[in-house]
Scaffold this motif. Structure first.
Motif, PDB file in Angstrom:
ATOM      1  N   GLU A  84      51.808  35.850  13.045  1.00 26.84           N
ATOM      2  CA  GLU A  84      52.348  34.747  13.833  1.00 26.84           C
ATOM      3  C   GLU A  84      52.470  33.506  12.956  1.00 26.84           C
ATOM      4  OE1 GLU A  84      49.972  34.121  17.272  1.00 26.84           O
ATOM      5  OE2 GLU A  84      50.098  36.205  17.944  1.00 26.84           O
ATOM      6  N   GLU A  85      53.667  32.953  12.883  1.00 21.31           N
ATOM      7  CA  GLU A  85      53.877  31.763  12.075  1.00 21.31           C
ATOM      8  C   GLU A  85      53.173  30.564  12.705  1.00 21.31           C
ATOM      9  OE1 GLU A  85      55.245  31.485   9.155  1.00 21.31           O
ATOM     10  OE2 GLU A  85      55.666  33.641   9.095  1.00 21.31           O
ATOM     11  N   SER A  86      52.468  29.803  11.884  1.00 20.12           N
ATOM     12  CA  SER A  86      51.768  28.615  12.363  1.00 20.12           C
ATOM     13  C   SER A  86      51.457  27.724  11.178  1.00 20.12           C
ATOM     14  CB  SER A  86      50.461  28.991  13.074  1.00 20.12           C
ATOM     15  OG  SER A  86      49.571  29.615  12.171  1.00 20.12           O
ATOM     16  N   THR A  87      51.118  26.476  11.460  1.00 18.93           N
ATOM     17  CA  THR A  87      50.759  25.540  10.400  1.00 18.93           C
ATOM     18  C   THR A  87      49.524  26.022   9.656  1.00 18.93           C
ATOM     19  OG1 THR A  87      51.686  23.685  11.644  1.00 18.93           O
ATOM     20  CG2 THR A  87      50.108  23.143   9.908  1.00 18.93           C
ATOM     21  N   GLU A  88      48.535  26.529  10.410  1.00 23.30           N
ATOM     22  CA  GLU A  88      47.297  26.972   9.778  1.00 23.30           C
ATOM     23  C   GLU A  88      47.505  28.229   8.931  1.00 23.30           C
ATOM     24  OE1 GLU A  88      47.713  26.006  12.884  1.00 23.30           O
ATOM     25  OE2 GLU A  88      46.914  27.419  14.366  1.00 23.30           O
ATOM     26  N   LEU A  89      48.390  29.129   9.369  1.00 24.97           N
ATOM     27  CA  LEU A  89      48.692  30.309   8.558  1.00 24.97           C
ATOM     28  C   LEU A  89      49.388  29.902   7.268  1.00 24.97           C
ATOM     29  CD1 LEU A  89      48.928  33.317   7.981  1.00 24.97           C
ATOM     30  CD2 LEU A  89      50.966  33.371   9.442  1.00 24.97           C
ATOM     31  N   SER A  90      50.336  28.975   7.367  1.00 26.88           N
ATOM     32  CA  SER A  90      51.051  28.507   6.186  1.00 26.88           C
ATOM     33  C   SER A  90      50.107  27.850   5.181  1.00 26.88           C
ATOM     34  CB  SER A  90      52.144  27.518   6.601  1.00 26.88           C
ATOM     35  OG  SER A  90      52.820  27.015   5.473  1.00 26.88           O
ATOM     36  N   SER A  91      49.189  27.014   5.670  1.00 28.39           N
ATOM     37  CA  SER A  91      48.250  26.341   4.775  1.00 28.39           C
ATOM     38  C   SER A  91      47.320  27.345   4.111  1.00 28.39           C
ATOM     39  CB  SER A  91      47.438  25.284   5.541  1.00 28.39           C
ATOM     40  OG  SER A  91      46.553  25.889   6.463  1.00 28.39           O
ATOM     41  N   PHE A  92      46.911  28.370   4.855  1.00 27.84           N
ATOM     42  CA  PHE A  92      46.047  29.397   4.271  1.00 27.84           C
ATOM     43  C   PHE A  92      46.789  30.186   3.202  1.00 27.84           C
ATOM     44  CE2 PHE A  92      44.746  33.855   4.138  1.00 27.84           C
ATOM     45  CZ  PHE A  92      43.441  33.697   3.685  1.00 27.84           C
ATOM     46  N   GLU A  93      48.041  30.548   3.450  1.00 27.41           N
ATOM     47  CA  GLU A  93      48.805  31.319   2.472  1.00 27.41           C
ATOM     48  C   GLU A  93      49.012  30.521   1.184  1.00 27.41           C
ATOM     49  OE1 GLU A  93      52.226  32.441   4.801  1.00 27.41           O
ATOM     50  OE2 GLU A  93      51.410  34.468   5.102  1.00 27.41           O
ATOM     51  N   ASN A  94      49.208  29.197   1.289  1.00 34.41           N
ATOM     52  CA  ASN A  94      49.331  28.357   0.105  1.00 34.41           C
ATOM     53  C   ASN A  94      48.019  28.330  -0.682  1.00 34.41           C
ATOM     54  OD1 ASN A  94      52.009  27.685   0.628  1.00 34.41           O
ATOM     55  ND2 ASN A  94      51.457  25.884   1.838  1.00 34.41           N
ATOM     56  N   PHE A  95      46.898  28.224   0.038  1.00 33.23           N
ATOM     57  CA  PHE A  95      45.576  28.261  -0.600  1.00 33.23           C
ATOM     58  C   PHE A  95      45.353  29.591  -1.300  1.00 33.23           C
ATOM     59  CE2 PHE A  95      41.268  29.967   0.194  1.00 33.23           C
ATOM     60  CZ  PHE A  95      40.532  29.168  -0.683  1.00 33.23           C
ATOM     61  N   LYS A  96      45.673  30.673  -0.612  1.00 35.03           N
ATOM     62  CA  LYS A  96      45.499  32.017  -1.160  1.00 35.03           C
ATOM     63  C   LYS A  96      46.322  32.195  -2.432  1.00 35.03           C
ATOM     64  CE  LYS A  96      46.006  36.870   0.362  1.00 35.03           C
ATOM     65  NZ  LYS A  96      47.120  37.337  -0.513  1.00 35.03           N
ATOM     66  N   SER A  97      47.561  31.734  -2.413  1.00 38.46           N
ATOM     67  CA  SER A  97      48.427  31.855  -3.577  1.00 38.46           C
ATOM     68  C   SER A  97      47.883  31.082  -4.769  1.00 38.46           C
ATOM     69  CB  SER A  97      49.836  31.363  -3.228  1.00 38.46           C
ATOM     70  OG  SER A  97      50.681  31.400  -4.364  1.00 38.46           O
ATOM     71  N   GLU A  98      47.354  29.886  -4.520  1.00 35.27           N
ATOM     72  CA  GLU A  98      46.834  29.047  -5.596  1.00 35.27           C
ATOM     73  C   GLU A  98      45.620  29.684  -6.277  1.00 35.27           C
ATOM     74  OE1 GLU A  98      47.713  26.068  -6.965  1.00 35.27           O
ATOM     75  OE2 GLU A  98      49.615  26.181  -5.874  1.00 35.27           O
ATOM     76  N   ILE A  99      44.687  30.205  -5.503  1.00 35.51           N
ATOM     77  CA  ILE A  99      43.484  30.767  -6.141  1.00 35.51           C
ATOM     78  C   ILE A  99      43.778  32.117  -6.779  1.00 35.51           C
ATOM     79  CG2 ILE A  99      41.923  29.488  -4.610  1.00 35.51           C
ATOM     80  CD1 ILE A  99      41.380  32.120  -3.135  1.00 35.51           C
ATOM     81  N   GLU A 100      44.768  32.850  -6.258  1.00 34.90           N
ATOM     82  CA  GLU A 100      45.150  34.110  -6.891  1.00 34.90           C
ATOM     83  C   GLU A 100      45.824  33.861  -8.237  1.00 34.90           C
ATOM     84  OE1 GLU A 100      45.807  37.155  -3.120  1.00 34.90           O
ATOM     85  OE2 GLU A 100      47.471  35.900  -3.803  1.00 34.90           O
ATOM     86  N   ASN A 101      46.562  32.758  -8.349  1.00 34.50           N
ATOM     87  CA  ASN A 101      47.174  32.399  -9.627  1.00 34.50           C
ATOM     88  C   ASN A 101      46.113  32.022 -10.658  1.00 34.50           C
ATOM     89  OD1 ASN A 101      49.795  32.808  -8.752  1.00 34.50           O
ATOM     90  ND2 ASN A 101      50.071  30.678  -8.102  1.00 34.50           N
ATOM     91  N   PHE A 102      45.039  31.374 -10.181  1.00 31.30           N
ATOM     92  CA  PHE A 102      43.969  30.956 -11.090  1.00 31.30           C
ATOM     93  C   PHE A 102      43.152  32.150 -11.556  1.00 31.30           C
ATOM     94  CE2 PHE A 102      39.530  29.740 -11.780  1.00 31.30           C
ATOM     95  CZ  PHE A 102      39.659  28.719 -12.710  1.00 31.30           C
TER      96      PHE A 102
END
Length: 369
Positions: free
Chosen positions: A266-284
């Protein structure tokens, strides 16, 4: 495990908030010859726990009620009952004790099916049908009792009881021993109707138990999540029996749900913010085997989030560097103004823990040795 959870385990204290009890509702329960004391109260948000003869008393039905679908259901069942009790029993005047009135034998009888041999069974009689949509399912999977005590002279007395009923949304069963598993689905409406009938029976039985009398009895109906659901269940209804009433009236609906990111869909602001966080730490740190979050919603508003990160580490320096990066990215990308817990795990166990309370801007961090 967060710093509050560590404190909870160390002090056996639990989160609740304010309400008062009448003196007439207090029943003396202290045994002659027992020395009772309490743990220190960490703050006004926590209960002190009763210690008897230097020992923390565990529940009389301990072990019988551990058969829920998952550990996350078990934790949600226990902590959720404490949370919904908050409007009835205050840490300013109550102390916590695990259930001391419903023993293991009684619990086993109540959780079983009703029959000629077991008239106390709360689950319906077996109708002999084995088809998923025709059999009588097992509705009640587990039962939890919590006691809330008040100081009475030099001892302590029972001031209130909370009862949790863990109800199945799916009843898993086999048609023969070691056979294939089948499922009977149970609607929320059916689950609630059965739970409320069981609550009346339990309250009536407790009223006949020595030492309880007209003590307030809170009952919560817990909707257990299925085996394949990564999130635990939630309480969906609660009520209280007061003044010696043998039934439970005026049920209050609880509008809560748990969502697991990123699998919710389900698309939501909280899902979007989590996916951005997840992407950042996976890149690191590419060596991550899983990053998920469990979000709790009340009245369709997110109220907290618990993030789990699974990885492999090869040295202490990597753990420290990764934890620092997680704290930085969490502050930047995850939602502000809600409590957040982050647990970093590897095959060796918990490596680090981070937490932030609502209103705070920085994360508390701890790297385990």
């Amino acid at each position: 495990m967060n710093k509050k959870a560590i404190a909870l385990m160390a002090a056996c204290a639990f989160i609740l908030s304010a309400c008062q009890t009448k003196d007439s509702d207090i029943k003396e329960t202290e045994s002659v010859g027992e020395e009772t004391e309490t743990t220190s109260q960490l703050s006004g948000d926590y209960y002190s726990a009763i210690i008897t003869d230097g020992t923390y008393k565990t529940s009389l039905n301990r072990g019988v009620t551990l058969g829920l679908n998952s550990n996350v259901n078990l934790k949600a069942f226990e902590t959720g009952l404490m949370d919904l009790s908050q409007s009835h029993f205050s840490p300013d005047s109550y102390y916590f004790q695990e259930g001391q009135y419903i023993n293991a034998e009684t619990t086993s009888k109540w959780l079983a099916r009703a029959s000629e041999e077991n008239p106390e069974g709360l689950n319906p009689e077996d109708n002999g049908n084995l088809e998923p949509n025709e059999r009588n399912p097992i509705y009640l999977d587990s039962l939890l009792e919590q006691n809330y005590m008040v100081q009475n002279g030099d001892g302590f007395a029972l001031g209130g009881i909370s009862i949790g009923l863990a109800m199945n949304t799916v009843d898993y069963y086999t048609k023969k021993e070691f056979g294939a598993e089948f499922e009977t689905e149970i609607s929320r409406e059916e689950l609630l109707a059965e739970g409320k009938k069981m609550a009346d029976k339990i309250v009536q039985r407790l009223r006949e138990t020595e030492g309880i009398g007209d003590i307030p009895i809170v009952v919560g109906i817990f909707e257990q999540s299925t085996k394949d659901n990564l999130a635990g269940g939630v309480y969906i209804s609660e009520s209280i029996s007061q003044d010696g009433a043998t039934t439970v009236q005026d049920w209050k609906s609880i509008n809560q749900k748990k969502v697991v990111f990123p699998t919710s869909g389900e698309e939501s602001t909280e899902l979007s913010s989590f996916e951005n966080f997840k992407s950042e730490i996976e890149n690191f740190f590419p060596n991550l085997s899983g990053v998920t979050a469990e979000a709790l919603y009340t009245d369709d508003q997110i109220v907290n989030m618990k993030v789990s990160i699974n990885t492999q580490f090869y040295g202490e320096s990597e753990i420290i560097a990764f934890t620092q990066n997680v704290a930085e990215k969490a502050s930047s990308y995850l939602l502000p103004n809600i409590p957040i817990e982050i647990t970093i795990k590897s095959i060796n166990g918990t490596e680090a823990f981070l937490s932030r309370e609502a209103g705070e801007t920085e994360f508390y961090t701890h790297v385990f040795d």
